[in-house]
Design a protein around this motif. Structure first.
Motif, mmCIF file in Angstrom:
data_model
loop_
_atom_site.group_PDB
_atom_site.id
_atom_site.type_symbol
_atom_site.label_atom_id
_atom_site.label_comp_id
_atom_site.label_asym_id
_atom_site.label_seq_id
_atom_site.Cartn_x
_atom_site.Cartn_y
_atom_site.Cartn_z
ATOM 1 N N ARG A 38 0.841 -1.198 0.000
ATOM 2 C CA ARG A 38 0.000 0.000 0.000
ATOM 3 C C ARG A 38 0.871 1.242 0.000
ATOM 4 O O ARG A 38 1.970 1.259 0.553
ATOM 5 C CB ARG A 38 -0.954 0.005 1.192
ATOM 6 N N ALA A 40 0.606 5.007 1.381
ATOM 7 C CA ALA A 40 -0.275 5.616 2.380
ATOM 8 C C ALA A 40 0.067 7.089 2.588
ATOM 9 O O ALA A 40 0.486 7.503 3.660
ATOM 10 C CB ALA A 40 -0.143 4.841 3.689
ATOM 11 N N SER A 42 -0.207 11.183 3.052
ATOM 12 C CA SER A 42 -1.104 12.167 3.650
ATOM 13 C C SER A 42 -1.462 13.140 2.532
ATOM 14 O O SER A 42 -0.620 13.454 1.696
ATOM 15 C CB SER A 42 -0.393 12.919 4.772
ATOM 16 N N GLU A 74 -4.016 8.797 4.279
ATOM 17 C CA GLU A 74 -3.861 8.996 5.723
ATOM 18 C C GLU A 74 -4.221 10.438 6.061
ATOM 19 O O GLU A 74 -3.374 11.319 6.139
ATOM 20 C CB GLU A 74 -2.436 8.614 6.141
ATOM 21 N N TYR A 233 -0.748 7.986 14.045
ATOM 22 C CA TYR A 233 -0.223 7.183 12.933
ATOM 23 C C TYR A 233 0.116 5.769 13.397
ATOM 24 O O TYR A 233 -0.226 4.782 12.737
ATOM 25 C CB TYR A 233 1.038 7.845 12.336
ATOM 26 N N VAL A 250 6.118 -0.837 2.896
ATOM 27 C CA VAL A 250 7.276 -0.108 2.375
ATOM 28 C C VAL A 250 7.132 1.334 2.839
ATOM 29 O O VAL A 250 6.132 1.982 2.536
ATOM 30 C CB VAL A 250 7.285 -0.143 0.823
ATOM 31 N N ARG A 251 8.078 1.816 3.590
ATOM 32 C CA ARG A 251 7.990 3.205 4.062
ATOM 33 C C ARG A 251 9.388 3.741 4.319
ATOM 34 O O ARG A 251 10.365 2.979 4.366
ATOM 35 C CB ARG A 251 7.117 3.287 5.322
ATOM 36 N N TRP A 255 10.789 6.047 9.846
ATOM 37 C CA TRP A 255 9.895 5.270 10.728
ATOM 38 C C TRP A 255 10.631 4.185 11.499
ATOM 39 O O TRP A 255 10.030 3.519 12.352
ATOM 40 C CB TRP A 255 8.749 4.653 9.907
HETATM 41 N N1 GLU Z 1 1.337 8.757 6.032
HETATM 42 C C1 GLU Z 1 2.656 8.269 6.272
HETATM 43 C C2 GLU Z 1 3.638 9.157 5.544
HETATM 44 O O1 GLU Z 1 3.230 9.830 4.610
HETATM 45 C C3 GLU Z 1 2.767 6.868 5.747
HETATM 46 C C4 GLU Z 1 3.914 6.087 6.224
HETATM 47 C C5 GLU Z 1 3.686 4.631 5.872
HETATM 48 O O2 GLU Z 1 3.791 4.309 4.698
HETATM 49 O O3 GLU Z 1 3.382 3.856 6.772
HETATM 50 O O4 GLU Z 1 4.782 9.225 5.887
#
Ligand code: GLU
Length: 549
Positions: A38, A40, A42, A74, A233, A250-251, A255
């Motif tokens: 996914r 995700a 903002s 998000e 979050y 994948v981020r 994080w």
């Molecule tokens: N909304 C988070 C961001 O933009 C998503 C991080 C994720 O992929 O978990 O950093």
């Protein structure tokens, strides 16, 4: 304490439980090895190279394994929300061939695992939160910002880790009656995780990009629901990634720091964590130092930058692939004819340390991509770009598609094709000499050629130029003119005894080139003349002669 009763008081409107959602969002039926990923974002309206970089990983993982790629928005932070941002995200990614199978689309939500806007999932988050309270794994906290600040100052003074944990987390021990009392006074509350982690311990977590990562378990009683009942979050992504049955998260590497919190949350609810893939930041060299690309300092971070300059999406994607997978370039050398999508992308070939972005490298790749594209596709791409980003330029070239095609074709054939074309706005500059509207300046004559001599050479050229000539007849004429005015025809001879000559045949060609294009370097001047036709060639020569006079 009767935690069930507490949960009921805190969430009186929640009548569904985890089992309900487990059933509603069943395990997906997937082929073996299929990944569900996914993106995700903002909805801030700014979509950048880092997003595309991550999205390409999501896309490759999902689509090369016959899995599913989801777009989840998000949007729990209303302050950051920008009107139209979702469209910007979807369109920009779609332009770069990133297409989602499920989630938010321009025509509403698609899929059985939604809603896909976090703002519409409040009930789901609260059901999980209620379960945590029932099981004494989360508690309401009434601590105010001011009180938190006092705790923080004390911790700093005593050289302790800051945060709400252990002995500082006083609300952990509130009795049922105290909670009731606070609630009856309408005191705002957040829901906090009752952490059980011990940061003195070490834990090995597998990251699909970085291999084994050592973390220290979390002991912070982090907020999972804010005062307005909206999740943070940390909590939202755990609930969403579980119920959307995501296999690979994948981020960005930012994080990693809170990964212990996420691992604890998954364990606390009793769920299996997905495979985490923390991508490295995109870096650039700045004055000899590597640093993160910055929104403020580096225009090349925004995707618009590439679209405005007119990089083809194939070039940008191909380049991103070279930074994503260390073995891609080697594969590409051996498989020039194949599509980038035939390459087997692998997470363990990604670098865990900063991915270096080098615009010169992008240019090189872009040249390769354009030279290997069909000429009609190059022209199509160029016209589409001009129409969208440079209307004035578009108006100049609008009715000259055939000529433009021939101009771009010069020198493309053969074993060693010219790689003049880089990106659309450069391509326009590259052929702008052809259009009278853009033809403004002349570069300088070679030093050894006087204006008078140049005029003589040009008059001669004009007198002999014929559209009937083939390339070698044309060249013979240039040779004759050279000999007549004592310009060496054999470069070797010229190099040995330059004092015997006015110059060489190369100087004669340069003079002609300057007249026709204004440039010292250009593609083959014979071909350009043939595209322009006799009248325009003569006009250009006359114009240059009067300029030289
Ligand atoms: N909304 C988070 C961001 O933009 C998503 C991080 C994720 O992929 O978990 O950093």
């Amino acid at each position: 304490m009767d935690y069930k009763k507490l949960a009921e008081i805190l969430f009186p409107n929640i009548d569904k439980n985890i089992d309900y959602y487990e059933e509603k969002f069943p395990q997906r039926r997937l082929e073996k090895g299929a990944c569900v990923t996914r993106l995700a974002p903002s909805p801030t309206g700014f979509i950048h190279l880092g997003n595309l970089y991550g999205a390409l990983v999501d896309e490759r993982l999902a689509h090369q394994s016959k899995g599913t790629m989801i777009l989840r928005i998000e949007d729990t932070d209303h302050k950051r929300k920008v009107e139209g941002a979702e469209e910007v995200i979807i369109n920009a990614l779609n332009y770069f061939n990133i297409n989602f199978d499920e989630g938010v689309t321009l025509d509403g939500e698609v899929g059985n695992y939604g809603p896909y806007h976090q703002s519409e999932r409040k009930e789901i988050y609260q059901s999980v939160a209620k379960y945590l309270v029932e099981n004494n794994k989360a508690y309401p906290s009434f601590v105010s910002e001011e009180e938190l600040e006092v705790i923080r100052e004390k911790q700093i003074k005593e050289n302790l880790t800051t945060g709400y944990y252990g002995e500082f987390a006083k609300d952990r021990d509130l009795t049922f009656e105290e909670i009731e009392e606070n609630l009856s006074q309408d005191k705002p509350w957040t829901l906090r995780l009752k952490s059980t982690g011990n940061p003195e311990e070490s834990l090995e977590i597998k990251d699909a990009i970085r291999g084994s990562v050592t973390i220290h378990p979390n002991n912070m009683d982090i907020v999972i629901l804010k005062q307005n009942g909206i999740p943070t979050y940390h909590f939202a992504h755990v609930v969403d990634d579980h119920f959307m049955r995501i296999t690979h998260v994948v981020r960005g590497e930012e994080w990693l720091a809170t990964l212990p919190v996420h691992i604890e949350l998954f364990e606390t609810v009793g769920w299996k964590a997905p495979i985490y893939c923390h991508t490295a930041h995109i870096m650039k060299m700045d004055d000899g130092n590597k640093r993160k690309l910055s929104k403020r300092k580096d225009p090349e971070l925004s995707l618009e930058f590439y679209q405005k300059l007119g990089y083809s999406k194939e070039a940008l994607l191909e380049y991103l692939m070279t930074i994503l997978n260390s073995n891609f370039e080697e594969w590409r050398m051996k498989n020039k004819e194949l599509s980038m999508y035939d390459f087997k992308f692998k997470l363990d070939k990604m670098s865990g340390s900063g991915a270096l972005f080098d615009i010169n490298k992008l240019e090189d790749i872009s040249k390769e991509v354009l030279v290997s594209m069909e000429i009609d596709d190059v022209v199509e791409f160029f016209y589409n770009w001009a129409k969208e980003y440079e209307v004035e330029k578009y108006n100049i070239i609008k009715d000259k598609k055939e000529e433009v095609k021939v101009l771009f074709s010069i020198g493309r054939d053969g074993k060693k094709p010219r790689k003049d074309l880089v990106y659309a706005s450069q391509m326009f500059d590259f052929i702008s000499y052809f259009f009278d509207e853009c033809f403004t300046e002349y570069e300088s004559l070679p030093e050894n050629v006087s204006n008078e001599m140049a005029i003589k050479l040009l008059e001669e050229y004009k007198a002999t130029f014929s559209m009937e000539d083939n390339n070698s007849q044309w060249f013979d004429k240039v040779r004759e003119i050279s000999e007549k005015y004592n310009f060496a025809v054999k470069m070797k001879e010229y190099k040995q005894t330059p004092e015997n000559f006015e110059g060489s045949i190369a100087d004669v060609s340069t003079v002609i080139r300057l007249a026709i294009t204004g440039l010292v370097n250009s593609p083959d001047i014979y071909s350009i003349g043939m595209i322009m036709g006799e009248d325009r060639v003569n006009e250009r020569i006359d114009k240059y002669i009067s300029y030289l006079k």
